[in-house]
Design a protein around this motif. Structure first.
Motif, PDB file in Angstrom:
ATOM      1  N   LEU A   9      -2.117  -2.494  -4.930  1.00 23.75           N
ATOM      2  CA  LEU A   9      -3.310  -2.452  -4.086  1.00 23.75           C
ATOM      3  C   LEU A   9      -4.016  -3.802  -4.082  1.00 23.75           C
ATOM      4  O   LEU A   9      -4.479  -4.277  -3.029  1.00 23.75           O
ATOM      5  CB  LEU A   9      -4.263  -1.357  -4.563  1.00 23.75           C
ATOM      6  CG  LEU A   9      -3.770   0.085  -4.380  1.00 23.75           C
ATOM      7  CD1 LEU A   9      -4.749   1.060  -5.027  1.00 23.75           C
ATOM      8  CD2 LEU A   9      -3.594   0.416  -2.907  1.00 23.75           C
ATOM      9  N   HIS A  12      -8.733   3.427  -1.631  1.00 20.97           N
ATOM     10  CA  HIS A  12      -7.799   3.976  -2.618  1.00 20.97           C
ATOM     11  C   HIS A  12      -8.118   3.423  -4.012  1.00 20.97           C
ATOM     12  O   HIS A  12      -8.229   4.180  -4.981  1.00 20.97           O
ATOM     13  CB  HIS A  12      -6.369   3.607  -2.216  1.00 20.97           C
ATOM     14  CG  HIS A  12      -5.313   4.272  -3.035  1.00 20.97           C
ATOM     15  ND1 HIS A  12      -3.968   4.184  -2.749  1.00 20.97           N
ATOM     16  CD2 HIS A  12      -5.378   5.019  -4.169  1.00 20.97           C
ATOM     17  CE1 HIS A  12      -3.270   4.869  -3.639  1.00 20.97           C
ATOM     18  NE2 HIS A  12      -4.108   5.370  -4.516  1.00 20.97           N
ATOM     19  N   ALA A  47      -6.838   0.414   1.467  1.00 22.40           N
ATOM     20  CA  ALA A  47      -6.531  -0.116   0.135  1.00 22.40           C
ATOM     21  C   ALA A  47      -7.783  -0.189  -0.740  1.00 22.40           C
ATOM     22  O   ALA A  47      -7.751   0.180  -1.920  1.00 22.40           O
ATOM     23  CB  ALA A  47      -5.881  -1.491   0.251  1.00 22.40           C
ATOM     24  N   THR A 106       0.834  -1.205   0.000  1.00 22.91           N
ATOM     25  CA  THR A 106       0.000   0.000   0.000  1.00 22.91           C
ATOM     26  C   THR A 106       0.869   1.256   0.000  1.00 22.91           C
ATOM     27  O   THR A 106       0.544   2.242  -0.667  1.00 22.91           O
ATOM     28  CB  THR A 106      -0.947   0.033   1.216  1.00 22.91           C
ATOM     29  OG1 THR A 106      -0.179  -0.026   2.428  1.00 22.91           O
ATOM     30  CG2 THR A 106      -1.911  -1.131   1.179  1.00 22.91           C
TER      31      THR A 106
END
Length: 266
Positions: free
Chosen positions: A152, A182, A179, A100
């Motif tokens: 990710l 994102h 994660a 990450t």
């Protein structure tokens, strides 16, 4: 005239649960997750000893501190940090946190490359959001964007429990929330970018190859799923975005708005 209260019993318990999940961001996202602070940070299946974990955490912190030493960090500093993360992950490929953080570092590099390119062409226009979209999905950064999605995805795969019923550690929940959120954010930007470019000239945008064959609606549904899991693991922003991008919630919302419009008019 039948009131809402008197009509409510006609809904089955399942219907009520579905409607609540669709329209209430607080109703369901985190309800199925058990976070147990007493658990080790990472599952034993990752085969990282407590001694190694302590060393890895220290190395990771040192890399991040180098990035934070300069505001904003230079391209040389960012590339050096990426090399450090590459080395760390080559030695410990099952350490989720480094994936990450490498993804975040790749985002920094993309912004630097894009800004340098725009500066050289004397064509820096538009808002920060527009520049960010262009940076993420420009031909010059397609490979880096692909690496972000890969990192990710790997972090999520490593940290996700074998069964949804399994408890997770605080570190697992935090990483999975970040994660998923994102990745959902990137997918949502891809969806909006693809729709805008398609409306403008009918062409497909650049960016990660794995996204190029997907339509805007497909990308938004993928984003909604990631936001759902991000919210499920505790990210409040993801909970809200999950509802906003949920195709069923949007459809039901449109039906409700139309019904309200007709009632006001008539």
């Amino acid at each position: 005239m039948t009131s809402i209260a008197s009509a409510r019993p006609s809904l089955t318990s399942n219907d009520s649960a579905v409607l609540q999940a669709l329209f209430d961001a607080e109703s369901s996202p985190s309800s199925g997750i058990t976070v147990d602070p007493s658990l080790p940070s990472w599952p034993s299946s990752l085969k990282i000893s407590q001694e190694d974990l302590s060393s890895l955490s220290q190395r990771e912190t040192e890399i991040i501190r180098k990035l934070q030493a300069d505001e904003p960090p230079s391209e040389e500093t960012v590339k050096s940090a990426l090399n450090d993360f590459d080395t760390l992950l080559s030695q410990y490929p099952t350490y989720p946190s480094a994936y990450t953080n490498r993804a975040q570092t790749l985002r920094l590099l993309i912004d630097i490359i894009h800004n340098n390119h725009e500066s050289k062409s004397d064509n820096v226009q538009g808002s920060i959001s527009e520049l960010d979209d262009a940076a993420l999905f420009s031909p010059q950064t397609s490979e880096l964007s692909s690496r972000i999605f890969s990192d990710l995805g790997q972090a999520i795969n490593l940290a996700t429990p074998a069964s949804p019923a399994d408890a997770v550690s605080s570190a697992q929940a935090r990483l999975l929330a970040d994660a998923h959120t994102h990745r959902g954010y990137l997918l949502l930007k891809a969806a909006r970018g693809k729709k805008a470019q398609s409306d403008e000239d009918g062409s497909d945008m650049s960016g990660p190859e794995r996204l190029r064959g997907l339509g805007a609606d497909q990308l938004e549904e993928m984003a909604s799923r990631d936001f759902f899991f991000g919210g499920r693991y505790g990210n409040k922003v993801a909970q809200q975005l999950s509802v906003q991008t949920n195709p069923y919630a949007k459809m039901c919302g449109a039906i409700v708005k139309e019904a309200m419009r007709k009632e006001v008019e008539g």
